[in-house]
Design a protein around this motif. Structure first.
Motif, PDB file in Angstrom:
ATOM      1  N   ALA A   1       0.854  -1.190   0.000  1.00  0.00           N
ATOM      2  CA  ALA A   1       0.000   0.000   0.000  1.00  0.00           C
ATOM      3  C   ALA A   1       0.887   1.237   0.000  1.00  0.00           C
ATOM      4  O   ALA A   1       2.037   1.190   0.455  1.00  0.00           O
ATOM      5  CB  ALA A   1      -0.912   0.015   1.222  1.00  0.00           C
ATOM      6  N   ASP A   2       0.363   2.342  -0.516  1.00  0.00           N
ATOM      7  CA  ASP A   2       1.128   3.580  -0.513  1.00  0.00           C
ATOM      8  C   ASP A   2       1.080   4.218   0.872  1.00  0.00           C
ATOM      9  O   ASP A   2       0.510   3.664   1.807  1.00  0.00           O
ATOM     10  CB  ASP A   2       0.632   4.526  -1.608  1.00  0.00           C
ATOM     11  CG  ASP A   2      -0.773   5.062  -1.376  1.00  0.00           C
ATOM     12  OD1 ASP A   2      -1.349   4.879  -0.274  1.00  0.00           O
ATOM     13  OD2 ASP A   2      -1.309   5.669  -2.318  1.00  0.00           O
TER      14      ASP A   2
ATOM     15  N   PHE B   1      -3.606   3.190   0.427  1.00  0.00           N
ATOM     16  CA  PHE B   1      -4.295   2.672  -0.753  1.00  0.00           C
ATOM     17  C   PHE B   1      -3.491   1.544  -1.381  1.00  0.00           C
ATOM     18  O   PHE B   1      -2.323   1.708  -1.719  1.00  0.00           O
ATOM     19  CB  PHE B   1      -4.553   3.784  -1.769  1.00  0.00           C
ATOM     20  CG  PHE B   1      -5.610   4.742  -1.314  1.00  0.00           C
ATOM     21  CD1 PHE B   1      -6.953   4.428  -1.471  1.00  0.00           C
ATOM     22  CD2 PHE B   1      -5.267   5.923  -0.685  1.00  0.00           C
ATOM     23  CE1 PHE B   1      -7.940   5.297  -1.022  1.00  0.00           C
ATOM     24  CE2 PHE B   1      -6.245   6.793  -0.241  1.00  0.00           C
ATOM     25  CZ  PHE B   1      -7.582   6.483  -0.408  1.00  0.00           C
TER      26      PHE B   1
ATOM     27  N   PHE C   1      -1.897  -0.863  -3.895  1.00  0.00           N
ATOM     28  CA  PHE C   1      -1.533  -0.782  -5.304  1.00  0.00           C
ATOM     29  C   PHE C   1      -1.009  -2.095  -5.859  1.00  0.00           C
ATOM     30  O   PHE C   1      -0.796  -2.218  -7.063  1.00  0.00           O
ATOM     31  CB  PHE C   1      -0.547   0.363  -5.582  1.00  0.00           C
ATOM     32  CG  PHE C   1       0.784   0.218  -4.925  1.00  0.00           C
ATOM     33  CD1 PHE C   1       1.805  -0.473  -5.542  1.00  0.00           C
ATOM     34  CD2 PHE C   1       1.031   0.804  -3.696  1.00  0.00           C
ATOM     35  CE1 PHE C   1       3.045  -0.597  -4.940  1.00  0.00           C
ATOM     36  CE2 PHE C   1       2.260   0.690  -3.095  1.00  0.00           C
ATOM     37  CZ  PHE C   1       3.269  -0.010  -3.714  1.00  0.00           C
ATOM     38  N   ALA C   2      -0.818  -3.100  -5.031  1.00  0.00           N
ATOM     39  CA  ALA C   2      -0.380  -4.405  -5.520  1.00  0.00           C
ATOM     40  C   ALA C   2      -0.821  -5.498  -4.569  1.00  0.00           C
ATOM     41  O   ALA C   2      -0.750  -5.339  -3.355  1.00  0.00           O
ATOM     42  CB  ALA C   2       1.132  -4.432  -5.672  1.00  0.00           C
TER      43      ALA C   2
ATOM     44  N   ILE D   1      -7.275  -3.422  -6.597  1.00  0.00           N
ATOM     45  CA  ILE D   1      -6.412  -2.351  -6.104  1.00  0.00           C
ATOM     46  C   ILE D   1      -7.282  -1.152  -5.728  1.00  0.00           C
ATOM     47  O   ILE D   1      -8.468  -1.111  -6.040  1.00  0.00           O
ATOM     48  CB  ILE D   1      -5.355  -1.930  -7.153  1.00  0.00           C
ATOM     49  CG1 ILE D   1      -6.056  -1.429  -8.435  1.00  0.00           C
ATOM     50  CG2 ILE D   1      -4.418  -3.070  -7.481  1.00  0.00           C
ATOM     51  CD1 ILE D   1      -5.104  -0.818  -9.430  1.00  0.00           C
ATOM     52  N   GLY D   2      -6.692  -0.185  -5.036  1.00  0.00           N
ATOM     53  CA  GLY D   2      -7.380   1.070  -4.765  1.00  0.00           C
ATOM     54  C   GLY D   2      -8.107   1.174  -3.444  1.00  0.00           C
ATOM     55  O   GLY D   2      -8.434   2.268  -3.019  1.00  0.00           O
TER      56      GLY D   2
ATOM     57  N   ASN E   1      -8.583   1.334   0.582  1.00  0.00           N
ATOM     58  CA  ASN E   1      -7.725   1.884   1.630  1.00  0.00           C
ATOM     59  C   ASN E   1      -7.689   0.931   2.811  1.00  0.00           C
ATOM     60  O   ASN E   1      -8.595   0.896   3.636  1.00  0.00           O
ATOM     61  CB  ASN E   1      -8.219   3.258   2.072  1.00  0.00           C
ATOM     62  CG  ASN E   1      -7.232   3.936   2.994  1.00  0.00           C
ATOM     63  OD1 ASN E   1      -6.622   3.313   3.851  1.00  0.00           O
ATOM     64  ND2 ASN E   1      -7.061   5.225   2.821  1.00  0.00           N
TER      65      ASN E   1
END
Length: 75
Positions: free
Chosen positions: A2-3, A7, A9-10, A18-19, A21
């Motif tokens: 997650a970023d 969120f 992303f992989a 993805i996406g 939270n």
């Protein structure tokens, strides 16, 4: 993975999902967002038992993301 905002992303087992939270949608994600490193055995939302571990990833004292590893125990 997650970023820095949580969120996803992989994912290795559901690469198309993805996406979402993870910091807001899961108990373990909220703990990780607070800086806790977690390791737990939990009753999964869609599975009888999940082994999970996760932590924040930081660089130069700044959060750049998180990694969460889980395994569903279903057999």
């Amino acid at each position: 993975m997650a970023d820095k905002d949580g969120f996803v992303f992989a994912r290795s087992h559901m690469p198309g999902q993805i996406g979402d939270n993870i910091f807001q949608t899961t108990t373990h994600g909220r703990k990780i967002a607070l800086g806790e490193t977690i390791t737990a055995v939990v009753h999964g939302a869609r599975s009888p038992l999940t082994l999970i571990s996760g932590c924040l990833i930081s660089q130069d004292d700044k959060v750049i993301g998180s990694i969460i590893i889980g395994n569903v125990v279903d057999d």
